[in-house]
Design a protein around this motif. Structure first.
Motif, mmCIF file in Angstrom:
data_model
loop_
_atom_site.group_PDB
_atom_site.id
_atom_site.type_symbol
_atom_site.label_atom_id
_atom_site.label_comp_id
_atom_site.label_asym_id
_atom_site.label_seq_id
_atom_site.Cartn_x
_atom_site.Cartn_y
_atom_site.Cartn_z
ATOM 1 N N GLU B 233 0.830 -1.202 0.000
ATOM 2 C CA GLU B 233 0.000 0.000 0.000
ATOM 3 C C GLU B 233 0.865 1.252 0.000
ATOM 4 N N ARG B 234 1.926 1.251 0.791
ATOM 5 C CA ARG B 234 2.747 2.472 0.808
ATOM 6 C C ARG B 234 3.493 2.641 -0.511
ATOM 7 N N ASN B 235 3.882 1.520 -1.137
ATOM 8 C CA ASN B 235 4.562 1.639 -2.425
ATOM 9 C C ASN B 235 3.643 2.239 -3.480
ATOM 10 N N ALA B 236 2.391 1.805 -3.483
ATOM 11 C CA ALA B 236 1.425 2.345 -4.450
ATOM 12 C C ALA B 236 1.202 3.838 -4.204
ATOM 13 N N LEU B 237 1.042 4.209 -2.934
ATOM 14 C CA LEU B 237 0.808 5.627 -2.640
ATOM 15 C C LEU B 237 2.031 6.464 -3.008
ATOM 16 N N ARG B 238 3.216 5.906 -2.812
ATOM 17 C CA ARG B 238 4.422 6.664 -3.185
ATOM 18 C C ARG B 238 4.540 6.829 -4.697
ATOM 19 N N MET B 239 4.107 5.815 -5.439
ATOM 20 C CA MET B 239 4.122 5.977 -6.896
ATOM 21 C C MET B 239 3.171 7.107 -7.304
#
Lengths: 342, 342
Positions: B233-239
């Motif tokens: 989830e954090r990787n998606a939000l960072r993208m």
């Protein structure tokens, strides 16, 4: 012995997000805002006759514990500057919603700084009043001034203060879209700290600030509304993006926020120039030309039927009435304030 | 002379966003995905008897010009590898929506790579098939394999390929929330380029990738579903945050996306572990334990009544039938595929 101040919220176009010094509230970056003519805070500070606990009332009732403790610490600081240990009674009231990302802490601490310093007999310059307000809430440093104000980050208590932007040549207003007037899920103080400590995007957020601020000041000077708007919207999105990078992510924008972002973009497609900015909450503030504010409000209200919209023209700096004498704390800001020569 | 391939989309948990080499599709970062068991692309490639223009049909009709030209360039490359200039006829069909951030280009080019290489008589290893698929669409490199796959960024055509993650110990599924199945407002190719060229957040997005990928691989190895979910989830939000930093900002997430993000967070509050991931579009894919997928779907459907939800279990790698003989292109992926020993 007693003074009443009125201060207005401000909305940053170049955002303040993240502290370098938590205790003194020295920010990582400089910021630039527009003070609004809506939602004032009115605060009266009266010295008590003997050393006692401070009394802090909001809308006539005791302020909640944590907020009252913060006000008491602020009063201790002012008393110390005045060389006394006398306590004070604070009575404050916000015309707008509190703690909802509508800058109630900016108007609140600007009014408190002005009223308390007057009640304690301090005669502060606008700059020193800005420094004092900053110690209550960073963004309050800017609400000392009307119209556009810039808060110079500085590096310590002496060098971190706001001042008017005296060469702005645009007539801007904001249309406030009240997506949710409730208190936010995480305080901006905590969200800032988490961003600074855990987001890989904090470093470039800080690094790009001087250039973005310089672009903004230049656009204001040139009266280039389009550039002011584009820089504002991208700055707001980058602030929220820096938060999204935190662990765990900080997400203030909601479905209602996104619907308004879409609506604002659609206004631009139809030729009505409007740009969105969002703070630590879901509410979307739409920057537009003052002369087009009513059209923008009507168009947004049509696009987002369930949401309340409030037009906010540029507002004045803090004002104080002290023993019946009215004292303007806004100093040189009339130059950039509403109705001033351009 | 003629071959038919079936490939499935994959959704990245560690995202691919941004190219180092536009022509060869060498990514800035490595990525890691789960291939799904829904929305396959079925593609038949038949060599034409003489040198002629390629023919590209989608669902029986000529494919739109720009997409067809891309397929033709891909076929030229395959023909060149096979040492011929013969043209081919392509007939392809997606079971799911096309160009809506549901990975149709991943399944599409994985199927095309497998069918075309077989039709042209190339006998490629899974790794070389992955490299070939990559040249059509980066994420297609991962759809060659079933289950979890990692695409090693590499530095050139030889070293940039996907391979199975053969030590993953979680039984994950996804619940696809179809917020909008229409084509996206800006292609992921263009949005990536804009992010790389203008977002100040691109550099830390790239710099943090090796650590995030290492955390993810470790979490998969340990079977730590919570860690896999949080990192995803954090990787998606960072993208998405890196895109928001671009000039002008790229915003794929809509009101519907935010409502689903809230719903997924609320599921976690109620004890049902679910994590959101979003690609170049508004749709929200919710990662959950395979055994809880139906509960997660039901809870999301209750929270977001207007939205269609589809359960996607882990799916297989690409498969090819060549002259009636069935050939599995998924190579060693059965190890990480659904139903494989753990």
């Amino acid at each position: 012995m007693s003074a009443t101040a009125i201060a207005f919220p401000n909305i940053a176009l170049i955002k303040y997000w993240g502290k370098r010094d938590e205790a003194l509230i020295i920010p990582q970056t400089s910021s630039l805002s527009l003070t609004l003519a809506v939602y004032p805070t009115t605060t009266t500070v009266s010295l008590l006759s003997e050393s006692a606990p401070h009394e802090v009332l909001q809308d006539g009732a005791p302020m909640p514990q944590a907020a009252a403790a913060k006000v008491a610490r602020f009063l201790d600081h002012v008393a110390e500057l005045a060389g006394t240990t006398r306590a004070a009674r604070v009575e404050t009231s916000n015309a707008g919603p509190t703690g909802a990302g509508l800058a109630s802490s900016a108007s609140g601490f600007a009014a408190l700084a002005a009223a308390a310093s007057a009640a304690y007999g301090l005669d502060l310059s606008p700059r020193d009043l800005s420094r004092l307000a900053r110690r209550g809430s960073g963004s309050a440093s800017r609400s000392i001034f009307g119209g556009f104000a810039v808060w110079n980050a500085g590096s310590d208590d002496l060098t971190s203060y706001a001042e008017p932007v005296d060469d702005a040549r645009i007539d801007a207003a904001m249309v406030l879209g009240i997506v949710n007037a409730g208190a936010k899920p995480i305080s901006s103080r905590d969200a800032m700290r988490r961003t600074v400590e855990t987001s890989p995007y904090n470093a470039p957020w800080v690094a790009t600030n001087p250039t973005e601020l310089a672009f903004m000041r230049d656009a204001l000077r040139r009266g280039d509304f389009t550039a002011v708007g584009e820089i504002s919207e991208r700055n707001a999105l980058r602030m929220h993006a820096a938060m999204l990078g935190a662990v765990p992510p900080v997400r203030y924008l909601t479905a209602g926020s996104m619907a308004l972002l879409d609506a604002v973009a659609e206004l631009r497609n139809t030729g009505l120039e409007a740009y969105a900015t969002m703070d630590a909450g879901p509410n979307v503030k739409t920057l537009c030309r003052s002369a087009e504010a009513a059209s923008v409000r009507d168009a947004l209200a049509a696009a987002a039927p369930g949401i309340e919209f409030v037009i906010a023209e540029a507002g004045p700096g803090v004002s104080v009435s002290d023993h019946g004498v009215s004292v303007s704390g806004q100093g040189p800001t009339a130059i950039a304030g509403p109705g001033a020569p351009r």
